[in-house]
Design a protein around this motif. Sequence first.
Motif, PDB file in Angstrom:
ATOM      1  N   LEU A  34      66.080  62.463  -8.043  1.00 22.01           N
ATOM      2  CA  LEU A  34      64.738  62.802  -8.522  1.00 22.01           C
ATOM      3  C   LEU A  34      63.613  62.347  -7.595  1.00 22.01           C
ATOM      4  CD1 LEU A  34      65.449  61.861 -12.240  1.00 22.01           C
ATOM      5  CD2 LEU A  34      65.425  64.156 -11.286  1.00 22.01           C
ATOM      6  N   PHE A  35      63.868  62.461  -6.311  1.00 27.35           N
ATOM      7  CA  PHE A  35      62.828  62.197  -5.315  1.00 27.35           C
ATOM      8  C   PHE A  35      62.649  63.454  -4.466  1.00 27.35           C
ATOM      9  CE2 PHE A  35      61.072  57.874  -4.523  1.00 27.35           C
ATOM     10  CZ  PHE A  35      61.440  57.331  -5.742  1.00 27.35           C
ATOM     11  N   SER A 152      63.844  55.310  -8.925  1.00 22.74           N
ATOM     12  CA  SER A 152      62.704  55.521  -9.840  1.00 22.74           C
ATOM     13  C   SER A 152      62.444  54.296 -10.716  1.00 22.74           C
ATOM     14  CB  SER A 152      62.943  56.748 -10.723  1.00 22.74           C
ATOM     15  OG  SER A 152      62.869  57.922  -9.962  1.00 22.74           O
ATOM     16  N   PHE A 155      59.009  53.208 -11.804  1.00 21.15           N
ATOM     17  CA  PHE A 155      58.264  53.945 -12.832  1.00 21.15           C
ATOM     18  C   PHE A 155      58.641  53.380 -14.199  1.00 21.15           C
ATOM     19  CE2 PHE A 155      58.629  57.072  -9.276  1.00 21.15           C
ATOM     20  CZ  PHE A 155      57.303  56.980  -8.895  1.00 21.15           C
ATOM     21  N   ARG A 157      57.067  52.876 -16.816  1.00 23.44           N
ATOM     22  CA  ARG A 157      56.525  53.557 -18.000  1.00 23.44           C
ATOM     23  C   ARG A 157      57.599  54.347 -18.738  1.00 23.44           C
ATOM     24  NH1 ARG A 157      51.717  53.875 -20.950  1.00 23.44           N
ATOM     25  NH2 ARG A 157      50.794  53.176 -18.990  1.00 23.44           N
ATOM     26  N   ASP A 158      58.450  54.972 -17.956  1.00 23.51           N
ATOM     27  CA  ASP A 158      59.413  55.892 -18.562  1.00 23.51           C
ATOM     28  C   ASP A 158      60.508  55.176 -19.344  1.00 23.51           C
ATOM     29  OD1 ASP A 158      58.012  57.951 -17.415  1.00 23.51           O
ATOM     30  OD2 ASP A 158      59.156  57.867 -15.552  1.00 23.51           O
ATOM     31  N   ARG A 177      68.936  58.237 -14.066  1.00 22.25           N
ATOM     32  CA  ARG A 177      67.974  57.214 -14.469  1.00 22.25           C
ATOM     33  C   ARG A 177      68.452  56.396 -15.673  1.00 22.25           C
ATOM     34  NH1 ARG A 177      61.700  58.504 -14.387  1.00 22.25           N
ATOM     35  NH2 ARG A 177      61.742  56.232 -14.378  1.00 22.25           N
ATOM     36  N   GLY A 212      56.922  58.618 -20.126  1.00 23.14           N
ATOM     37  CA  GLY A 212      55.840  59.408 -19.524  1.00 23.14           C
ATOM     38  C   GLY A 212      55.343  60.511 -20.439  1.00 23.14           C
ATOM     39  N   ARG A 261      59.637  70.777 -12.505  1.00 19.13           N
ATOM     40  CA  ARG A 261      59.764  69.521 -11.772  1.00 19.13           C
ATOM     41  C   ARG A 261      58.391  68.875 -11.475  1.00 19.13           C
ATOM     42  NH1 ARG A 261      61.355  64.780 -10.421  1.00 19.13           N
ATOM     43  NH2 ARG A 261      60.633  64.164  -8.386  1.00 19.13           N
ATOM     44  N   MET A 264      57.014  66.795 -14.560  1.00 17.47           N
ATOM     45  CA  MET A 264      58.173  66.396 -15.360  1.00 17.47           C
ATOM     46  C   MET A 264      57.817  65.694 -16.671  1.00 17.47           C
ATOM     47  SD  MET A 264      57.615  63.495 -13.550  1.00 17.47           S
ATOM     48  CE  MET A 264      57.906  63.819 -11.883  1.00 17.47           C
ATOM     49  N   HIS A 265      56.672  65.025 -16.714  1.00 21.33           N
ATOM     50  CA  HIS A 265      56.240  64.388 -17.966  1.00 21.33           C
ATOM     51  C   HIS A 265      54.804  64.806 -18.289  1.00 21.33           C
ATOM     52  CE1 HIS A 265      59.064  61.095 -16.474  1.00 21.33           C
ATOM     53  NE2 HIS A 265      59.582  61.426 -17.631  1.00 21.33           N
ATOM     54  N   ASP A 267      52.309  62.983 -18.800  1.00 18.81           N
ATOM     55  CA  ASP A 267      51.282  62.205 -18.102  1.00 18.81           C
ATOM     56  C   ASP A 267      51.083  62.624 -16.639  1.00 18.81           C
ATOM     57  OD1 ASP A 267      53.438  61.006 -16.801  1.00 18.81           O
ATOM     58  OD2 ASP A 267      53.095  59.002 -17.616  1.00 18.81           O
ATOM     59  N   THR A 268      51.843  63.616 -16.170  1.00 15.38           N
ATOM     60  CA  THR A 268      51.592  64.138 -14.821  1.00 15.38           C
ATOM     61  C   THR A 268      50.539  65.248 -14.857  1.00 15.38           C
ATOM     62  OG1 THR A 268      53.319  65.797 -14.992  1.00 15.38           O
ATOM     63  CG2 THR A 268      53.979  63.679 -14.092  1.00 15.38           C
ATOM     64  N   ARG A 385      56.734  60.697  -6.880  1.00 15.01           N
ATOM     65  CA  ARG A 385      56.086  61.537  -7.909  1.00 15.01           C
ATOM     66  C   ARG A 385      55.689  60.721  -9.127  1.00 15.01           C
ATOM     67  NH1 ARG A 385      56.403  64.404  -4.449  1.00 15.01           N
ATOM     68  NH2 ARG A 385      54.286  63.714  -4.344  1.00 15.01           N
ATOM     69  N   GLY A 386      54.745  59.811  -8.911  1.00 18.20           N
ATOM     70  CA  GLY A 386      54.214  59.066 -10.045  1.00 18.20           C
ATOM     71  C   GLY A 386      53.027  58.230  -9.611  1.00 18.20           C
ATOM     72  N   CYS A 390      52.624  55.840 -14.574  1.00 16.32           N
ATOM     73  CA  CYS A 390      54.099  55.784 -14.526  1.00 16.32           C
ATOM     74  C   CYS A 390      54.596  54.410 -14.093  1.00 16.32           C
ATOM     75  CB  CYS A 390      54.674  56.744 -13.498  1.00 16.32           C
ATOM     76  SG  CYS A 390      54.122  58.395 -13.600  1.00 16.32           S
TER      77      CYS A 390
HETATM   78  N1  LIG Z   1      55.816  58.995 -16.137  1.00 19.70           N
HETATM   79  C1  LIG Z   1      56.067  59.637 -15.015  1.00 19.70           C
HETATM   80  N2  LIG Z   1      55.376  60.704 -14.740  1.00 19.70           N
HETATM   81  N3  LIG Z   1      57.027  59.185 -14.221  1.00 19.70           N
HETATM   82  C2  LIG Z   1      57.343  59.710 -12.946  1.00 19.70           C
HETATM   83  C3  LIG Z   1      58.801  59.666 -12.668  1.00 19.70           C
HETATM   84  C4  LIG Z   1      59.174  60.115 -11.282  1.00 19.70           C
HETATM   85  C5  LIG Z   1      60.640  60.026 -11.013  1.00 19.70           C
HETATM   86  N4  LIG Z   1      60.946  60.155  -9.647  1.00 19.70           N
HETATM   87  C6  LIG Z   1      61.374  61.077 -11.834  1.00 19.70           C
HETATM   88  O1  LIG Z   1      61.423  62.190 -11.413  1.00 19.70           O
HETATM   89  O2  LIG Z   1      61.892  60.812 -12.871  1.00 19.70           O
END
Ligand SMILES: NC(=[NH2+])NCCC[C@H](N)C(=O)O
Length: 401
Positions: A34-35, A152, A155, A157-158, A177, A212, A261, A264-265, A267-268, A385-386, A390
């Motif tokens: 997930l990068f 990840s 991050f 938060r998730d 994850r 997220g 992608r 993804m959440h 909060d993005t 990506r956060g 996050c």
């Molecule tokens: N709360 C968020 N927006 N978290 C970002 C997570 C990014 C992480 N690389 C993923 O894809 O899972």
Amino acid sequence: MAVNSDIGKLKKVIVHRPGQELEYLAPLYLEELLFDEIPWLERAQEEHDLFVKEMHKNGTQVIYITDLIKDVLMDETVKRSFIEEQLKLSHIGNQLTKEKVIEHLMEQNPEYVAKNLIRGFKRGFVKELKEPDSLADIIESPFPFYLSPLPSMYFTRDQGITMGDKILISSMNNDSRRRETLYTKYAVNHHPLFSNIEPLMEDRLPAGLEGGDLIVASEDLLIIGLSERTTEQAIEALSKELLIDNPRFKEILVIQIPSKRAYMHLDTVFNMIDYDKFVMYPGIKDNTYTYRLTAGKDGQVKAVKAGDLNEALSTSLKRPVNIIYSGGNDPITAAREQWSDSTNTLALAPGKVLAYNRNTVTNAKLRREGIEVVEFEGSELVRGRGGSRCMSMPIEREPLK
Ligand SMILES: NC(=[NH2+])NCCC[C@H](N)C(=O)O
């Protein structure tokens, strides 16, 4: 210790300073982990330190998840069960190899275990422990890890969400994850820091609910994103718990965003930044749907369509709201800044957010709307990506006035 909003002055937060796990990322399996890019670790750590410094300036206590885990691993029984649970989710196919790795980790100090289960273990590592003589040890595989890195992990938060005085451990959507949440789970179940916070639902949450996507908007209202990561099954189970079985909220507002992608959440693309202010990526405006969940008369959750986002939020919060669009009026700038987490700000207090300095157009717009924007540099961190939301798991915020 409680979190009754997503904007109250931030008192305590859990973070992870990125470590060697980022140096185990390689192009071949970026997508699986997930990068989209490979961050430069040293710079990413410097940036993370700046992020933490800004929270300290705000009077926030910043706690590193690895420090909590180091403490709980002092207990040998807890250490063994943590290691065993981690290895259950590994790619180690041979039982004897698994046992050797467990024994090796049991002999190491808590810091080594806490850090290296995040960094991961390469397949070649087994040679140091035993003759690689099982099929699983010698099989050709393009994936070079017995235990994958958790890039990840920063991050946080998730991984878990504090709601009032309870904490929900997320059920991650992707295998890659899943081991992250064992850190949250062991900290919550064994560290004295959490003696006043109870876990919610334990292991009863269906897969697909990540932090997220959750916004504790007020004591009465929870907002949940229905997204690439959070499923309707998980939302239904959680809402039954929070609205009916152990009522904590009067209402849950579900915001469905395109499953993609880049977003993804929730909060993005959408975030609460003040009592009545939200920031949102305008590119999803026409593809966003809202649903209101409440307790029905029959002991079931009742769902209805909630219509226009602005109206739905105003009704739920019982006040007019202002949705501020990120990236100015230019769709290209808005999309570029969304990719760099322009809406993924962390509220340090009502109307005060921490944000990447690179999103100049969004930050200027937020300021014009009366928001105080504290900036930090995150050119390497953003490659995962956060943004600051996050990268933070709040466990205490001041109550709102
Ligand atoms: N709360 C968020 N927006 N978290 C970002 C997570 C990014 C992480 N690389 C993923 O894809 O899972």
